[in-house]
Motif scaffolding. Structure first.
Motif, PDB file in Angstrom:
ATOM      1  N   ASP A 168       0.829  -1.211   0.000  1.00 46.56           N
ATOM      2  CA  ASP A 168       0.000   0.000   0.000  1.00 46.56           C
ATOM      3  C   ASP A 168       0.863   1.259   0.000  1.00 46.56           C
ATOM      4  O   ASP A 168       1.756   1.422   0.824  1.00 46.56           O
ATOM      5  N   GLY A 169       0.593   2.154  -1.000  1.00 51.24           N
ATOM      6  CA  GLY A 169       1.290   3.433  -1.038  1.00 51.24           C
ATOM      7  C   GLY A 169       2.787   3.340  -1.287  1.00 51.24           C
ATOM      8  O   GLY A 169       3.528   4.280  -0.997  1.00 51.24           O
ATOM      9  N   SER A 178      -7.006   4.548  -0.715  1.00 48.91           N
ATOM     10  CA  SER A 178      -6.823   3.093  -0.729  1.00 48.91           C
ATOM     11  C   SER A 178      -8.117   2.382  -1.097  1.00 48.91           C
ATOM     12  O   SER A 178      -8.087   1.261  -1.593  1.00 48.91           O
ATOM     13  N   ASP A 220      -1.241   0.433  -4.623  1.00 50.50           N
ATOM     14  CA  ASP A 220      -2.574   0.871  -5.036  1.00 50.50           C
ATOM     15  C   ASP A 220      -2.601   2.348  -5.405  1.00 50.50           C
ATOM     16  O   ASP A 220      -3.595   2.837  -5.932  1.00 50.50           O
ATOM     17  N   HIS A 221      -1.533   3.076  -5.079  1.00 51.02           N
ATOM     18  CA  HIS A 221      -1.404   4.497  -5.422  1.00 51.02           C
ATOM     19  C   HIS A 221      -0.054   4.981  -4.905  1.00 51.02           C
ATOM     20  O   HIS A 221       0.632   4.262  -4.186  1.00 51.02           O
ATOM     21  N   ASP A 263       2.486   2.783   3.276  1.00 54.29           N
ATOM     22  CA  ASP A 263       1.590   3.941   3.247  1.00 54.29           C
ATOM     23  C   ASP A 263       1.671   4.727   4.551  1.00 54.29           C
ATOM     24  O   ASP A 263       1.837   5.951   4.547  1.00 54.29           O
TER      25      ASP A 263
HETATM   26 ZN   LIG Z   1      -3.474   2.937  -0.033  1.00 54.67          ZN
END
Ligand SMILES: [Zn+2]
Length: 416
Positions: free
Chosen positions: A9-10, A56, A343-344, A300
């Motif tokens: 994540d992130g 997210s 995811d980003h 993240d």
């Molecule tokens: Zn995220």
């Protein structure tokens, strides 16, 4: 065929001066992710559709293969799904952060990473202290909780449309510029003000202050909506599957997608999480099901803290403790595929999320290498944006008999 999605994540970011112009992914030692890129394909994709908020919720919906433009109804409904909270027709669910406000400034959107055992009695106190208001609080993990509001004169549409700022976007800023606005905003303001009275001198906060930690001084409501409707994986892909994550949001998407949710003890959503437990649960699950989505939150969280050193540690932990054993599992058989992606972007420089293209690596059965040598934003950019509609990446992995990323057939990938 067995499929593994490994979600950092992130994890994506921008070049940083303090890293000599490299990104955290470039600066981190990532032998396993580099091997995945070498053995398979790596390029860029866009998990956040143009114009949608780079959270997210949107990013992971895309990574599960759902078009956020069609099925996104807010973050809190996905978290509520994981807790089995059924919403009545006149109810809207909000994400409810426990936060630390200091003289009207958002000092910590995590209330200094308050723990679940500390958060639960605070949520109880809020419920008993607001029995006269049309709100019900539901305890979650750490600082992440839920509040179900009944319309009380406003409509579901009104409550859903109130503009609420995600608190991780306003760290160290005065909250007066970001209070909720829209029809029904008064109810949210009443709830926040009342929470400050209830939490003010609570014993949990007193002992946190004695321990040198920040108290939870208020609730912050955002990410609201009504229940999402997602077609199940069995229906869409004819596949059984499971999801492993510490956070309600990702588990909630998994539940809405008809996947099993596997709870791993010690999964915290931070650097101290139980990586080994998550991996052994994932590989054990693949004995029973076709697909596993393994999500790791630490990159993240550390980026929101603006700590490049901690983000690099989170990325290296992910590579060593998650990607390496999963890659060993996949290369040990000829019927498995592994997809690695964020995811980003969560940027150290801004301490918050951003949209735009991010790198993925996909390797395993039927994958023809495209010449990538390492895994990073810069290396993947050499191969362009293979999936502008990022939510098409995972279905492509699940359905394409052969995986090639030759530039000329980019369009066919999107027609699967
Ligand atoms: Zn995220």
């Amino acid at each position: 065929m067995k499929y593994l999605v490994l979600l950092g994540d992130g994890m994506a970011d921008y070049p940083l001066e303090e890293l000599g112009g490299r990104t955290p992914l470039q600066a981190a030692a990532t032998p396993a992710m580099d091997a995945a890129a070498q053995q398979g394909v790596s390029a860029l994709f866009c998990p956040i559709p143009e114009g949608m908020s780079p959270g997210s919720d949107v990013g992971n919906l895309s990574m599960f293969g759902y078009n956020p433009r069609e099925c996104y109804t807010g973050r809190a409904p996905l978290e509520a799904a994981n807790q089995g909270i059924e919403l009545a027709s006149d109810e809207v669910v909000f994400r409810c952060n426990l936060v630390t406000l200091d003289n009207g400034v958002m000092a910590s959107f995590t209330a200094d990473h308050i723990s679940s055992p500390e958060g639960a009695p605070l949520i109880d106190a809020l419920n008993s202290g607001m029995a006269d208001l049309p709100v019900r609080f539901h305890p979650g993990v750490g600082y992440r909780h839920l509040a179900v509001l009944t319309t009380n004169g406003a409509s579901v549409e009104d409550l859903t449309r109130i503009a609420c700022e995600p608190p991780h976007n306003i760290s160290d800023q005065p909250i007066k510029n970001y209070l909720p606005t829209g029809n029904g905003q008064e109810l949210l303001e009443t709830i926040m003000k009342r929470s400050q009275q209830i939490l003010g001198d609570h014993p949990v906060n007193r002992s946190r202050i004695e321990a040198g930690k920040s108290p939870a001084t208020s609730v912050w409501l955002w990410g609201q909506g009504s229940s999402p409707r997602l077609p199940h994986y069995a229906e869409r892909f004819g596949l059984s599957g499971a999801v492993i994550s510490a956070v309600d949001l990702v588990k909630g998407i998994g539940r809405c997608a008809g996947l099993q949710v596997i709870d791993v003890p010690g999964a915290t959503g931070y650097l101290d999480t139980n990586y080994a437990g998550k991996v052994s649960a994932a590989l054990a699950a693949l004995e029973e099901v076709d697909f596993v989505y393994l999500h790791v939150e630490a990159p993240d969280e550390t980026a929101h803290e603006g700590r490049a050193d901690l983000k690099i540690q989170a990325i290296e932990d992910f590579d060593r403790a998650v990607v390496a054993p999963c890659l060993a599992y996949a290369t040990g058989r000829d019927d498995a595929r592994v997809l690695i992606a964020p995811d980003h972007v969560t940027a150290i420089s801004t301490r918050t999320h951003a949209g735009g293209p991010v790198p993925f690596a996909l390797c395993g059965a039927g994958v023809t290498p495209n010449g990538a040598t390492t895994y990073s934003e810069v290396e993947a950019a050499r191969f362009g944006v293979a999936f502008p509609e990022g939510y098409m990446l995972t279905p492509y992995m699940l359905q394409a008999p052969e995986i090639t990323l030759a530039a000329e057939d980019a369009h066919t990938r999107c027609d699967i």
